[in-house]
Design a protein around this motif. Structure first.
Motif, PDB file in Angstrom:
ATOM      1  N   SER A 165       4.015  -3.197   7.970  1.00  0.00           N
ATOM      2  CA  SER A 165       2.724  -3.421   7.218  1.00  0.00           C
ATOM      3  C   SER A 165       1.912  -4.139   7.146  1.00  0.00           C
ATOM      4  CB  SER A 165       3.691  -3.861   5.663  1.00  0.00           C
ATOM      5  OG  SER A 165       3.383  -4.820   4.533  1.00  0.00           O
ATOM      6  N   ALA A 166       1.921  -5.255   8.004  1.00  0.00           N
ATOM      7  CA  ALA A 166       1.224  -5.945   8.872  1.00  0.00           C
ATOM      8  C   ALA A 166       0.186  -5.840   9.087  1.00  0.00           C
ATOM      9  CB  ALA A 166       1.908  -7.677   9.274  1.00  0.00           C
TER      10      ALA A 166
ATOM     11  N   GLY B 143      -2.252  -2.481  10.320  1.00  0.00           N
ATOM     12  CA  GLY B 143      -2.759  -1.462  10.021  1.00  0.00           C
ATOM     13  C   GLY B 143      -4.125  -1.683  10.280  1.00  0.00           C
ATOM     14  N   LEU B 144      -5.041  -0.650   9.295  1.00  0.00           N
ATOM     15  CA  LEU B 144      -6.581  -0.792   9.255  1.00  0.00           C
ATOM     16  C   LEU B 144      -6.808  -1.991   9.096  1.00  0.00           C
ATOM     17  CD1 LEU B 144      -7.122   2.389   6.470  1.00  0.00           C
ATOM     18  CD2 LEU B 144      -7.740   2.752   9.382  1.00  0.00           C
ATOM     19  N   GLY B 145      -6.028  -3.106   9.108  1.00  0.00           N
ATOM     20  CA  GLY B 145      -6.529  -4.197   8.523  1.00  0.00           C
ATOM     21  C   GLY B 145      -7.116  -4.649   9.825  1.00  0.00           C
ATOM     22  N   ASN B 146      -6.147  -4.771  10.756  1.00  0.00           N
ATOM     23  CA  ASN B 146      -6.153  -5.693  12.247  1.00  0.00           C
ATOM     24  C   ASN B 146      -7.578  -4.246  13.054  1.00  0.00           C
ATOM     25  OD1 ASN B 146      -3.600  -5.703  10.626  1.00  0.00           O
ATOM     26  ND2 ASN B 146      -3.346  -6.448  12.897  1.00  0.00           N
TER      27      ASN B 146
ATOM     28  N   TYR C 239      -8.153   1.808   1.095  1.00  0.00           N
ATOM     29  CA  TYR C 239      -7.536   2.321   2.164  1.00  0.00           C
ATOM     30  C   TYR C 239      -7.429   3.596   2.319  1.00  0.00           C
ATOM     31  CZ  TYR C 239      -4.678   0.034   4.985  1.00  0.00           C
ATOM     32  OH  TYR C 239      -3.425  -1.165   6.922  1.00  0.00           O
TER      33      TYR C 239
ATOM     34  N   PHE D  36      -5.241 -10.406   3.857  1.00  0.00           N
ATOM     35  CA  PHE D  36      -5.221  -8.740   4.145  1.00  0.00           C
ATOM     36  C   PHE D  36      -4.331  -8.311   5.178  1.00  0.00           C
ATOM     37  CE2 PHE D  36      -6.859  -4.684   5.113  1.00  0.00           C
ATOM     38  CZ  PHE D  36      -6.910  -4.578   3.670  1.00  0.00           C
ATOM     39  N   THR D  37      -4.346  -9.122   6.525  1.00  0.00           N
ATOM     40  CA  THR D  37      -4.267  -8.253   7.191  1.00  0.00           C
ATOM     41  C   THR D  37      -1.688  -9.169   7.461  1.00  0.00           C
ATOM     42  OG1 THR D  37      -3.920  -8.342  10.233  1.00  0.00           O
ATOM     43  CG2 THR D  37      -4.389 -10.700   9.270  1.00  0.00           C
TER      44      THR D  37
ATOM     45  N   SER E  27      -0.940  -8.828   4.937  1.00  0.00           N
ATOM     46  CA  SER E  27      -0.130  -7.792   3.639  1.00  0.00           C
ATOM     47  C   SER E  27      -0.168  -9.295   2.206  1.00  0.00           C
ATOM     48  CB  SER E  27       0.731  -7.280   4.099  1.00  0.00           C
ATOM     49  OG  SER E  27       0.426  -6.706   4.596  1.00  0.00           O
TER      50      SER E  27
ATOM     51  N   ILE F  59       2.347  -0.450   0.620  1.00  0.00           N
ATOM     52  CA  ILE F  59       1.054  -1.187  -0.192  1.00  0.00           C
ATOM     53  C   ILE F  59       1.238  -0.456  -2.373  1.00  0.00           C
ATOM     54  CG2 ILE F  59      -1.631  -1.249  -1.474  1.00  0.00           C
ATOM     55  CD1 ILE F  59      -2.328  -1.076   1.340  1.00  0.00           C
TER      56      ILE F  59
END
Ligand code: PHE
Length: 478
Positions: free
Chosen positions: A37-38, A40-43, A120, A241-242, A244, A340
């Protein structure tokens, strides 16, 4: 409640039952899902582009401070709430503090999930496109110009980006429907380590390019004159965000965790691995950005324009690595999208009493519909790019509106309220015991440290940043 359990029993679906009973197969299963979850695209997409537009090394420092003192403690609040409540975000607050309005925070989280998913999935769709390019001709033609053309095609197109976005949403829906344990956990177990290895490979290539040093300097040599309110707001929202945090994703996952797991240790591992991947993504991108003379502040298009150029330089290996890389980014995005959507589905099942398959269908379709205008307004040249919503004098395209409101407002607010709930709505002892789990020591100094951080530093920090952001938003000329 009992009636709904009966429904789920009735479905005779073993995976659904595992869900309702709150059992991840093992500690590893939980860790994989939470780390999935953590990361993802955020990273890989968000972190480098925000670092690029918000001052490089200074952003990194503020970001790390936000992770350690604010977002990770807030994540642990969510994890402990979730395992304590053993139900949806809304139900958890109702259960711990019946008859109070705290449950509205769970509700806002569910809404935030819906909003986040809609944009997302747009980016996840772009990733699919790049994966398909990799399967075909590969990246050898990706000069700076060609990279930009391909990305622009996605940003201004109509059918193509929508089809990819729909594909991303459908895959998410299918996996949620089939269950997390059998599919995504097993896949993540092999794919996440592979992502790590590939990232390191790309990092090695990137930092050995001629002129890469400037990128390392950009990442690690702070220029404090670049520090401003926007850096801090951007770092804090990125930290939420990153990890979650702020919308109940971690809360929901923790509601499936058995009592013997030490949530404190889990939180440290999740935050550590997530941060590691974000920094690796930065190391993969910035040295190459500088080596190729590109703009570090290229914004959301950064990974789509820069990375393919590295792959182009790597010959046949680049074709392989590039294809695998976009595939794995997609897997990383997918494991996040699932988390999400899961709170939304859990809420529809637990609180609205829908059956799981109906809930999944509704949530996926709803998020996709909301995602259509987001998809078509991802750039100002997009089909809906010229339409903006005016809010306090800010002219925002629909994509930016969804991204801004969810990331800058809803997630920090959700985290803030969770911390305040720890202070005002929940018993200190119960929270500390929940963090330690049945085998751990709730009186450990680290748990005390967490508790006091989570009721003081974290909420004060979030509140300051939120107020600053709101002030800036309401007075856009400043
Ligand atoms: N943490 C995910 C990422 O970095 C995004 C996410 C946000 C997932 C909120 C769940 C909840 O890509």
């Amino acid at each position: 409640m009992s009636e709904q359990k009966f429904h789920l029993h009735d479905q005779a679906d073993p995976i659904d039952e595992a869900h309702v009973r709150g059992k991840f197969g093992s500690r590893l299963g939980f860790m994989l899902a939470a780390v999935g979850s953590a990361i993802g695209l955020g990273n890989i997409w968000g972190f480098p582009y925000k670092m690029g537009t918000s001052g490089g090394a200074v952003f990194l420092i503020v970001y790390l401070v936000c992770i350690i003192f604010v977002a990770a403690p807030a994540m642990l609040v969510e994890l402990s709430l979730g395992r304590h409540g053993q139900t949806s975000p809304v139900g958890t607050y109702k259960k711990i503090a019946p008859g109070t309005p705290w449950f509205l925070n769970g509700f806002m989280g569910v809404m935030a999930g819906f909003v986040i998913l809609s944009f997302y999935s747009v980016i996840a769709g772009w990733v699919i496109k790049y994966f398909i390019v990799g399967l075909g001709k590969g990246f050898s033609e990706f000069t700076a110009e060609h990279s930009e053309d391909v990305l622009r095609g996605l940003q201004v197109g109509l059918t193509e980006p929508l089809v990819y976005q729909a594909l991303a949403m459908i895959l998410t829906g299918v996996i949620i429907y089939m269950g997390i344990e059998k599919g995504i956990e097993r896949a993540a177990k092999y794919l996440m380590p592979l992502l790590f290895v590939l990232l390191i490979l790309i990092v090695v290539r990137s930092v050995t390019l001629k002129g890469a040093g400037a990128g390392l300097e950009f990442m690690f040599k702070p220029d404090f004159s670049k520090l401003n309110a926007q850096t801090v707001t951007s770092a804090l929202s990125q930290a939420f965000f990153t990890l979650s945090v702020g919308m109940g994703a971690m809360l929901t996952y923790a509601s499936y965790v058995s009592k013997d797991i030490h949530l404190g240790r889990s939180a440290i591992m999740i935050a550590g691995m997530d941060t590691g991947v974000a920094i690796l993504a930065g190391l993969a991108i910035f040295p190459a950005v500088f080596a190729f003379g590109l703009e570090a502040s290229g914004g959301p298009g950064l990974i789509f324009v820069t990375l393919p150029q590295i792959f182009a330089q790597m010959g046949f290996l680049g074709h392989l690595v590039g294809t695998a890389f976009f595939f794995l980014i997609f897997i990383a995005a997918l494991t996040s999208m699932i988390s999400i959507l899961e709170p939304v589905v859990t809420w529809l099942v637990d609180d609205v009493n829908l059956k799981r398959h109906l809930a999944t269908g509704l949530a996926t379709t709803g998020a996709f519909l909301l995602g259509i205008p987001a998809c078509l307004s991802a750039s100002d040249k997009g089909v809906l790019g010229e339409y903006t919503v005016s809010l306090f004098g800010n002219e925002l395209r629909f994509f930016d509106l969804l991204e801004n409101l969810s990331i800058n407002l809803m997630l920090p607010l959700g985290g803030l309220v969770a911390c305040l709930f720890l202070l005002l709505g929940w018993k200190k002892r119960a929270a500390m015991e929940e963090v330690a789990g049945s085998e751990g020591n709730p009186d450990h100094w680290a748990i005390k440290l967490w508790y006091y951080t989570a009721i003081t530093l974290a909420p004060v920090g979030i509140a300051c940043v939120l107020v600053t952001w709101i002030y800036g938003f309401v007075n856009p000329t400043k």
